[in-house]
Design an enzyme around this catalytic site. Sequence first.
Site, mmCIF file in Angstrom:
data_model
loop_
_atom_site.group_PDB
_atom_site.id
_atom_site.type_symbol
_atom_site.label_atom_id
_atom_site.label_comp_id
_atom_site.label_asym_id
_atom_site.label_seq_id
_atom_site.Cartn_x
_atom_site.Cartn_y
_atom_site.Cartn_z
ATOM 1 N N SER A 64 -89.892 -24.987 -8.262
ATOM 2 C CA SER A 64 -89.386 -25.323 -9.662
ATOM 3 C C SER A 64 -87.896 -26.130 -9.240
ATOM 4 O O SER A 64 -87.264 -26.809 -10.272
ATOM 5 C CB SER A 64 -88.972 -23.987 -10.263
ATOM 6 O OG SER A 64 -90.187 -23.713 -11.270
ATOM 7 N N LYS A 67 -87.915 -29.494 -10.274
ATOM 8 C CA LYS A 67 -87.560 -29.808 -11.813
ATOM 9 C C LYS A 67 -86.248 -30.485 -11.973
ATOM 10 O O LYS A 67 -86.379 -31.162 -12.863
ATOM 11 C CB LYS A 67 -87.782 -28.572 -12.486
ATOM 12 C CG LYS A 67 -89.065 -28.100 -12.836
ATOM 13 C CD LYS A 67 -89.141 -26.550 -13.131
ATOM 14 C CE LYS A 67 -90.514 -26.004 -13.368
ATOM 15 N NZ LYS A 67 -90.418 -24.609 -13.676
ATOM 16 N N TYR A 242 -83.994 -19.240 -15.596
ATOM 17 C CA TYR A 242 -84.662 -18.683 -16.592
ATOM 18 C C TYR A 242 -83.966 -17.384 -17.329
ATOM 19 O O TYR A 242 -82.997 -17.658 -17.581
ATOM 20 C CB TYR A 242 -86.056 -18.126 -15.984
ATOM 21 C CG TYR A 242 -86.661 -19.411 -15.174
ATOM 22 C CD1 TYR A 242 -86.874 -20.417 -15.783
ATOM 23 C CD2 TYR A 242 -86.619 -19.325 -13.596
ATOM 24 C CE1 TYR A 242 -87.303 -21.575 -15.034
ATOM 25 C CE2 TYR A 242 -87.233 -20.314 -13.056
ATOM 26 C CZ TYR A 242 -87.432 -21.455 -13.476
ATOM 27 O OH TYR A 242 -87.758 -22.530 -12.882
ATOM 28 N N VAL A 260 -89.901 -20.319 -7.301
ATOM 29 C CA VAL A 260 -90.646 -19.115 -6.738
ATOM 30 C C VAL A 260 -90.814 -19.336 -5.247
ATOM 31 O O VAL A 260 -91.379 -18.340 -4.386
ATOM 32 C CB VAL A 260 -91.960 -18.851 -7.259
ATOM 33 C CG1 VAL A 260 -91.435 -18.415 -8.923
ATOM 34 C CG2 VAL A 260 -92.769 -19.987 -7.495
HETATM 35 O O1 DON Z 1 -95.825 -23.501 -12.031
HETATM 36 C C1 DON Z 1 -95.299 -22.347 -11.292
HETATM 37 O O2 DON Z 1 -95.532 -21.299 -11.688
HETATM 38 C C2 DON Z 1 -94.860 -22.844 -9.949
HETATM 39 N N1 DON Z 1 -95.396 -23.995 -9.541
HETATM 40 C C3 DON Z 1 -93.254 -22.928 -10.085
HETATM 41 C C4 DON Z 1 -92.684 -21.924 -10.759
HETATM 42 C C5 DON Z 1 -91.036 -21.764 -10.413
HETATM 43 O O3 DON Z 1 -90.847 -21.970 -9.235
HETATM 44 C C6 DON Z 1 -90.258 -20.738 -11.214
HETATM 45 N N2 DON Z 1 -88.942 -20.437 -10.491
HETATM 46 N N3 DON Z 1 -88.551 -19.689 -10.416
#
Ligand code: DON
Length: 306
Positions: A64, A67, A242, A260
């Site tokens: 993420s 983003k 978040y 993540v």
């Molecule tokens: O879409 C997802 O769930 C992962 N590709 C990215 C989520 C993410 O990194 C949220 N971060 N904390």
Amino acid sequence: MKFQPVLDEIDAEIRPLLGAGGTVASYIPALARVPAAQFGMALRTCDGQEAHAGDANKPFSIQSVSKLFTLTLAMQRLGEALWERIGREPSGNPFNSLVQLENEQGKPRNPFINAGAIAVADRLLSLFGREAKTDVLELMNSLTGDPISFDVEVAASEAATGYRNYALANFMKSFGKLDNDVETVLDMYFHQCALSMSCVQLARAAGYLCRDGVHPWAPGVNLLTERQTRRINSLMLTCGTYDAAGEFAFRIGLPCKSGVGGGIVAVVPDQLTLAVWSPALDATGNSLLGMKALELFVTKTGLSVF
Ligand code: DON
């Protein structure tokens, strides 16, 4: 200030804690295989001083954190029109939550939750068509000076298990909030999340965020206006981590964006950008030791926006 001794001290304090808590993201099989006991940290100041410690040169899946960069591309091209499809309020919910989307007619709360980033990916596809993925890579190459690539194994692994993201995208599509088809939008989104970069590269790449939008290497080249950059930083502070955004502001007090894969980028406006990485996550999906390292950094240096 000399930053290398500060990072060395933090590395020495974090290393004994490796393996003691948190878990790697298990819902993406390719990430579940990453050894948890790793830690890296890197920074780059506005005037080009660099420092790094631990596994700072090891590439990881930025997830993420990507983003930030897709939002930058969308803001460059769309300006205010971007906010017709995406809000800018903290969600107070997990990054992959479906609950608010129904109440809010498919308009994601902010560009950093999954639904918001999927909406940004849709905008980029409408702007750049099939070239959108290449445009993201070109931006990352230009920001780091290195050839950055997607980890196609991670992208495929996420596509195979991305049930929640399919649900989010289908839901938005049902409200008429995505212009492109769900498969194409998610292919773009899964690839951006699968960008493979090190802390050193991420600290360099985010450099425009501490310099009012000016490209980290090329003076005079603006990626964003000063106002747009301020806005990305405030979105990072309020939404970048978040449902832990309050805890991050309380303990660290810097605009941060997490992923993540265990990476976190932090900005000290007008001074420096910082990247930390440690794959074991807490319950909110943020790197446990990454957060600890950032807290140590602000405590030792006194650098914070507050
Ligand atoms: O879409 C997802 O769930 C992962 N590709 C990215 C989520 C993410 O990194 C949220 N971060 N904390």
